[in-house]
Design a protein around this motif. Structure first.
Motif, short mmCIF file in Angstrom:
data_model
loop_
_atom_site.label_atom_id
_atom_site.label_comp_id
_atom_site.label_asym_id
_atom_site.label_seq_id
_atom_site.Cartn_x
_atom_site.Cartn_y
_atom_site.Cartn_z
N TYR A 144 -1.06 -3.54 -11.09
CA TYR A 144 -1.11 -2.22 -10.45
C TYR A 144 0.11 -1.36 -10.74
O TYR A 144 0.05 -0.14 -10.60
CB TYR A 144 -1.26 -2.36 -8.93
CG TYR A 144 -2.46 -3.14 -8.51
CD1 TYR A 144 -3.68 -3.05 -9.19
CD2 TYR A 144 -2.41 -4.00 -7.41
CE1 TYR A 144 -4.78 -3.78 -8.80
CE2 TYR A 144 -3.52 -4.72 -7.01
CZ TYR A 144 -4.70 -4.61 -7.69
OH TYR A 144 -5.80 -5.33 -7.30
N VAL A 145 1.21 -1.99 -11.11
CA VAL A 145 2.48 -1.30 -11.32
C VAL A 145 3.18 -1.93 -12.51
O VAL A 145 2.96 -3.10 -12.81
CB VAL A 145 3.38 -1.44 -10.05
CG1 VAL A 145 4.78 -0.93 -10.27
CG2 VAL A 145 2.74 -0.76 -8.85
N GLY A 185 -3.73 0.36 -10.94
CA GLY A 185 -3.12 0.66 -9.64
C GLY A 185 -3.72 1.90 -9.01
O GLY A 185 -3.98 1.94 -7.80
N ARG A 186 -3.96 2.93 -9.82
CA ARG A 186 -4.60 4.14 -9.29
C ARG A 186 -6.02 3.83 -8.80
O ARG A 186 -6.43 4.27 -7.75
CB ARG A 186 -4.63 5.25 -10.34
CG ARG A 186 -5.18 6.55 -9.76
CD ARG A 186 -4.92 7.76 -10.60
NE ARG A 186 -3.53 8.01 -10.93
CZ ARG A 186 -2.62 8.53 -10.10
NH1 ARG A 186 -2.94 8.83 -8.87
NH2 ARG A 186 -1.39 8.75 -10.53
N LEU A 235 2.88 -6.52 -7.17
CA LEU A 235 2.00 -5.47 -7.70
C LEU A 235 1.94 -5.50 -9.22
O LEU A 235 0.90 -5.21 -9.81
CB LEU A 235 2.47 -4.11 -7.19
CG LEU A 235 2.32 -3.90 -5.67
CD1 LEU A 235 3.05 -2.64 -5.23
CD2 LEU A 235 0.85 -3.85 -5.26
N LEU A 266 2.86 3.65 -11.65
CA LEU A 266 1.51 3.28 -11.24
C LEU A 266 0.63 3.19 -12.48
O LEU A 266 0.56 4.14 -13.26
CB LEU A 266 0.96 4.33 -10.27
CG LEU A 266 -0.39 4.04 -9.62
CD1 LEU A 266 -0.27 2.83 -8.69
CD2 LEU A 266 -0.86 5.26 -8.84
N LEU A 275 2.17 1.93 -3.43
CA LEU A 275 1.15 2.55 -4.28
C LEU A 275 0.93 4.01 -3.91
O LEU A 275 0.79 4.86 -4.80
CB LEU A 275 -0.17 1.77 -4.16
CG LEU A 275 -0.19 0.35 -4.71
CD1 LEU A 275 -1.55 -0.29 -4.49
CD2 LEU A 275 0.19 0.31 -6.18
N TYR A 302 0.84 -1.20 0.00
CA TYR A 302 0.00 0.00 0.00
C TYR A 302 0.88 1.25 0.00
O TYR A 302 0.62 2.20 -0.74
CB TYR A 302 -0.94 -0.01 1.21
CG TYR A 302 -1.83 1.20 1.28
CD1 TYR A 302 -2.89 1.37 0.38
CD2 TYR A 302 -1.61 2.18 2.23
CE1 TYR A 302 -3.70 2.50 0.44
CE2 TYR A 302 -2.42 3.30 2.30
CZ TYR A 302 -3.46 3.45 1.40
OH TYR A 302 -4.26 4.57 1.46
N LEU A 350 -5.72 2.01 -5.52
CA LEU A 350 -5.38 2.97 -4.47
C LEU A 350 -6.60 3.77 -4.05
O LEU A 350 -6.87 3.93 -2.86
CB LEU A 350 -4.26 3.89 -4.98
CG LEU A 350 -3.65 4.88 -3.99
CD1 LEU A 350 -3.11 4.18 -2.76
CD2 LEU A 350 -2.54 5.65 -4.70
#
Length: 165
Positions: free
Chosen positions: A92-93, A113-114, A87, A109, A53, A50, A117
């Motif tokens: 996400y990444v 991923g955004r 991730l 990101l 991110l 987390y 988040l």
């Protein structure tokens, strides 16, 4: 066994100092696992993932060189590499090669991923409020924040400087 002279040179903690130190150790020992449990339960992320991110989401262009990201997320490059791998597999990444300055790998990101988040942050903020923010008066919170910033300046000045503390 230390001699009496050597024992006299040790700056032992007073009873009050011991009590404050033990309370701090209790917070250090229990708060991270509590936050980690909420994130795992609600979002399938651990606290470190987390934080990765969050750091990416807070950066311009959502891109941070891996060595900088490791420092900002308070982990080693090895730990970061494993986290970014997880991730990446989740979408996400992604990793890219930066050419400036030098040739370095950066984490970026993704849109997924955004979205993750943005989906995860409200529950995490509620837990932070429940465990810390709402448990303290505004004066206690200000004192805690000031004390934490000062300790961070001593233990990790490079992180404190990057976080603009």
């Amino acid at each position: 066994m230390p001699t009496e002279d050597a024992a006299d040179e040790v700056p032992w903690l007073s009873r009050d100092q011991q009590e404050h130190w033990i309370a701090l150790i209790g917070v250090i020992s229990t708060l991270p696992p509590a936050l980690d449990a909420q994130l795992k339960r609600d979002a399938g992320l651990n606290m470190y993932e987390y934080q990765v991110l969050v750091q990416l989401g807070d950066s311009p262009q959502a891109t941070v060189p891996m060595s900088d990201l490791a420092m900002l997320a308070s982990g080693s490059l090895s730990r970061l590499s494993h986290a970014v791998g997880r991730l990446e597999r989740a979408g996400y990444v992604r990793r890219v090669v930066c050419r400036e300055p030098g040739r370095r790998t950066a984490a970026v990101l993704t849109e997924a991923g955004r979205a993750k988040l943005e989906q995860t942050a409200p529950g995490h903020v509620r837990e932070v409020r429940r465990l810390v923010i709402d448990a303290l008066t505004p004066e206690q919170l200000a004192a805690l924040g000031g004390a934490a910033r000062r300790v961070l300046e001593v233990t990790a000045p490079d992180i404190a400087a990057r976080l603009h503390l």
